[in-house]
Design a protein around this motif. Structure first.
Motif, PDB file in Angstrom:
ATOM      1  N   HIS A 117     -18.760   4.799 -16.569  1.00 61.61           N
ATOM      2  CA  HIS A 117     -19.577   5.794 -15.884  1.00 61.61           C
ATOM      3  C   HIS A 117     -20.625   6.341 -16.846  1.00 61.61           C
ATOM      4  O   HIS A 117     -20.525   6.148 -18.059  1.00 61.61           O
ATOM      5  N   SER A 140     -20.066   2.660  -5.329  1.00 57.82           N
ATOM      6  CA  SER A 140     -19.436   3.694  -6.148  1.00 57.82           C
ATOM      7  C   SER A 140     -20.269   4.072  -7.355  1.00 57.82           C
ATOM      8  O   SER A 140     -20.129   5.173  -7.906  1.00 57.82           O
ATOM      9  N   ALA A 141     -21.140   3.162  -7.794  1.00 56.79           N
ATOM     10  CA  ALA A 141     -21.905   3.375  -9.018  1.00 56.79           C
ATOM     11  C   ALA A 141     -23.394   3.545  -8.749  1.00 56.79           C
ATOM     12  O   ALA A 141     -24.214   3.294  -9.625  1.00 56.79           O
ATOM     13  N   VAL A 194     -24.091   8.526 -13.137  1.00 55.73           N
ATOM     14  CA  VAL A 194     -23.569   7.342 -12.460  1.00 55.73           C
ATOM     15  C   VAL A 194     -22.048   7.472 -12.435  1.00 55.73           C
ATOM     16  O   VAL A 194     -21.413   7.460 -13.489  1.00 55.73           O
ATOM     17  N   ASN A 197     -17.728   3.072 -11.962  1.00 54.91           N
ATOM     18  CA  ASN A 197     -18.087   1.809 -11.316  1.00 54.91           C
ATOM     19  C   ASN A 197     -16.833   1.100 -10.806  1.00 54.91           C
ATOM     20  O   ASN A 197     -15.992   0.653 -11.590  1.00 54.91           O
ATOM     21  N   ARG A 202     -22.589  -3.997 -13.965  1.00 56.09           N
ATOM     22  CA  ARG A 202     -23.869  -3.479 -13.462  1.00 56.09           C
ATOM     23  C   ARG A 202     -24.855  -3.445 -14.620  1.00 56.09           C
ATOM     24  O   ARG A 202     -24.637  -2.743 -15.604  1.00 56.09           O
TER      25      ARG A 202
END
Length: 224
Positions: A117, A140-141, A194, A197, A202
């Motif tokens: 994150h 989610s991210a 963010v 994840n 990513r």
């Protein structure tokens, strides 16, 4: 009963009902440019970026970065800087009301592994910040923007299961689905994070941009 519509022209309602007009004062702009990069360009940049990071994030061992550098530091930064700069200038005209000459001052790669994150933060010493996605982002991210802390909110809110969240009472806003090749830009002062994840790796490239000068009623400053 009266109705509410979020429009600015003062037009009569066809039914004769009283219409309340909701006006959004001083909105914060966030610009999204879907598919700015062609798939071939995305693939080439992602291949070059995925193993380039060498710095571990201070708050998450599953987030790594390249050193922050100028757009001229290497071919990856230079190629991407040239692609995003016209859109930076377009967004800058929204922020400052004038077409200015912009430059990418800082640029770096972010690689977010599953479970990683990015803590809430802002970007100092810049006016426009942006993110170019080189891989799809799991929902989610997606980047989440927050209202300024302690600045303009009521001292007592109304957060409860019955409250309907909207642009005027919400404290944060999550970017909708983003794809590889998308560009997202925002004012550098805007708080963002963010979350953890829950998807695949990513990869993104972030940057900060500044104009060559600003002039506030004759009080002018130039940036190197």
């Amino acid at each position: 009963m009266g109705k509410v519509r979020a429009v600015s022209p003062f037009l009569p309602d066809r039914t004769g009902a009283i219409v309340s007009q909701l006006i959004g004062l001083f909105p914060t702009p966030v610009m999204r440019v879907p598919g700015l990069l062609e798939p071939e360009t995305v693939a080439a940049l992602a291949a070059e970026a995925q193993d380039a990071t060498s710095l571990t994030n201070a708050y998450s061992d599953l987030l790594s970065h390249t050193p922050v550098a100028g757009a001229e530091a290497n071919s990856l930064h230079g190629r991407l800087g040239a692609l995003v700069l016209p859109k930076v200038a377009e967004f800058g005209e929204v922020l400052f009301g004038e077409a200015l000459n912009w430059q990418i001052k800082e640029i770096w790669v972010n690689v977010l592994e599953p479970g990683g994150h990015q803590a809430i933060h802002t970007h100092a010493n810049s006016f426009i910040s942006g993110v170019v996605y080189l891989t799809p982002a799991h929902p989610s991210a997606n980047i989440v923007f927050h209202k300024s802390i302690g600045g303009t909110g009521f001292l007592f809110g109304n957060s409860n299961p019955n409250a309907r969240i909207n642009a005027f009472n919400g404290g944060k806003w999550a970017m909708p689905e983003t794809h590889a090749g998308d560009l997202v830009m925002f004012p550098s002062y805007l708080l963002h994070e963010v979350p953890a994840n829950r998807g695949e790796r990513r990869i993104s490239i972030a940057f900060n941009a500044i104009p060559d000068r600003l002039d506030n009623f004759g009080y002018a400053i130039r940036f190197a």
